[in-house]
Scaffold this motif. Structure first.
Motif, PDB file in Angstrom:
ATOM      1  N   HIS A  42       0.939  -0.968   0.323  1.00  0.00           N
ATOM      2  CA  HIS A  42       0.136  -0.011  -0.348  1.00  0.00           C
ATOM      3  C   HIS A  42       1.170   1.333   0.394  1.00  0.00           C
ATOM      4  N   SER A  51     -13.344   2.906   0.094  1.00  0.00           N
ATOM      5  CA  SER A  51     -13.645   1.983  -1.107  1.00  0.00           C
ATOM      6  C   SER A  51     -13.616   0.650  -0.389  1.00  0.00           C
ATOM      7  N   THR A  52     -14.576  -0.307  -0.406  1.00  0.00           N
ATOM      8  CA  THR A  52     -15.541  -1.556  -0.316  1.00  0.00           C
ATOM      9  C   THR A  52     -14.026  -2.659  -0.333  1.00  0.00           C
ATOM     10  N   TYR A  53     -13.020  -2.705   1.481  1.00  0.00           N
ATOM     11  CA  TYR A  53     -12.269  -4.239   0.537  1.00  0.00           C
ATOM     12  C   TYR A  53     -12.739  -4.786   0.401  1.00  0.00           C
ATOM     13  N   PRO A  54     -12.042  -5.844  -0.531  1.00  0.00           N
ATOM     14  CA  PRO A  54     -13.411  -7.420  -0.925  1.00  0.00           C
ATOM     15  C   PRO A  54     -13.310  -8.477  -0.301  1.00  0.00           C
ATOM     16  N   TYR A  55     -12.334  -8.353  -0.155  1.00  0.00           N
ATOM     17  CA  TYR A  55     -12.023  -9.823   1.310  1.00  0.00           C
ATOM     18  C   TYR A  55     -12.228  -9.800   2.744  1.00  0.00           C
ATOM     19  N   TRP A 126      -7.896  -2.065  -4.798  1.00  0.00           N
ATOM     20  CA  TRP A 126      -9.352  -1.899  -5.237  1.00  0.00           C
ATOM     21  C   TRP A 126      -9.943  -0.679  -4.007  1.00  0.00           C
ATOM     22  N   LYS A 128      -9.785   2.746  -3.902  1.00  0.00           N
ATOM     23  CA  LYS A 128      -9.720   3.818  -5.176  1.00  0.00           C
ATOM     24  C   LYS A 128      -8.449   5.263  -4.835  1.00  0.00           C
ATOM     25  N   GLY A 193      -6.047 -11.139  -7.718  1.00  0.00           N
ATOM     26  CA  GLY A 193      -7.518 -10.668  -7.720  1.00  0.00           C
ATOM     27  C   GLY A 193      -8.418 -12.197  -8.103  1.00  0.00           C
ATOM     28  N   SER A 195     -11.513 -11.538  -9.610  1.00  0.00           N
ATOM     29  CA  SER A 195     -11.802 -11.395 -10.995  1.00  0.00           C
ATOM     30  C   SER A 195     -12.120 -12.207 -12.128  1.00  0.00           C
TER      31      SER A 195
END
Length: 296
Positions: A42, A51-55, A126, A128, A193, A195
């Motif tokens: 980071h 922003s949404t942390y996807p994990y 992730w 932004k 990732g 996705s």
């Protein structure tokens, strides 16, 4: 070839910027027979990010905003001098944060000075706010990343006296010559990732996929996408690696075999956070013994 075992640097313990701590950890990791150490990135953590942390179900990452997170490439360069066989990996390098011409030189330098031990795993990012702080547009980071990978590979491969010309959507230059070259003329680029876009990118441009936290039918779908995209691009899908995650404390030969049956070539292990170096070493030793690693 047997399963490869990587270990993520224990950034959440707040110790990865302490030279003797992380240096000793890497030396022990190598002595235990693990394949590689993985450094996260980071560049900045923006306070009060939306922003949404996807994990995580909370949408927030578990790391504190003010935690020490050293630059992964500087950290790996330091650890290259403390080790001789241990492979050095990113997981993930947030690609939109970096200009590929400068990045190509930094990566090739680490690879050359470490004797070809660098492995790159990149992600699109992730957060932004972080990506925008580094000067890139969040919405176009995927297209930008594809072009960045192309630029990296072109600069590493070229040895002509006229250099490389590149005229793309995001980067434009003529006659660029970048030396030193990586050992073997290239550095593996894995795509991190969860996705479908990441799986497509891995098939078209990468050397593998690292979808940590993905399992079951979702994982099978991503692997199928990666392989079909590789075939469509005229690439060998069997040459691409799959890296899956697990915990250092809970991995067993049986669980490793189960992951191998799902196609894994490498298991990226998350250590238990602790600031006690001897405790951290003991966890690695116990894991290496369970897995029957070749200790030296």
């Amino acid at each position: 070839m047997g399963m490869k075992y990587a270990v993520i640097a224990p950034v959440s313990a707040g110790v990865t910027a302490r030279p003797e701590w992380i240096g000793g950890y890497a030396e022990h990791l190598e002595a235990c027979g693990f394949e590689s150490l993985v450094a996260v990135e980071h560049a900045v953590v923006v306070s009060r990010y939306s922003s949404t942390y996807p994990y995580a179900s909370s949408g927030k990452m578990e790391l504190a905003d003010d935690l020490d997170i050293p630059d992964p490439l500087e950290l790996l360069c330091f650890l290259a001098a403390r080790t001789t066989r241990l492979k050095l990996a990113t997981g993930v390098l947030v690609l939109p944060n970096h200009h590929p011409v400068v990045l190509a030189k930094r990566l090739a330098t680490i690879d050359a000075l470490s004797g070809g031990r660098l492995r790159l795993c990149v992600g699109m990012g992730w957060m932004k706010e972080e990506i925008e702080a580094c000067g890139a547009d969040f919405a176009t980071r995927g297209r930008r990343a594809d072009e960045q990978i192309d630029v990296l590979r072109a600069l590493w491969a070229d040895s002509s006296p006229d250099g490389v010309d590149h005229h793309g959507e995001f980067f434009d230059f003529d006659g660029a010559m970048s030396y030193p070259k990586p050992v073997g003329g290239n550095i593996e680029i894995h795509i991190g990732g969860h996705s479908v876009a990441a799986a497509r990118r891995a098939g078209r441009r990468g050397d593998g996929l690292q979808p940590l936290g993905v399992a079951g039918e979702e994982l099978a779908k991503l692997v199928d996408v990666m392989r079909s995209e590789a075939e469509a691009a005229g690439r060998d899908p069997d040459a691409l690696e799959l890296s899956l995650g697990h915990a250092v404390s809970r991995i067993t030969p049986e669980k490793a075999e189960s992951l191998a049956e799902r196609g894994a070539h490498r298991i990226v292990l998350q250590p238990t956070p602790t600031a006690d170096l001897e405790e951290a070493k003991d966890e690695l030793s116990a894991c290496a013994e369970r897995l029957g690693l070749d200790r030296r």
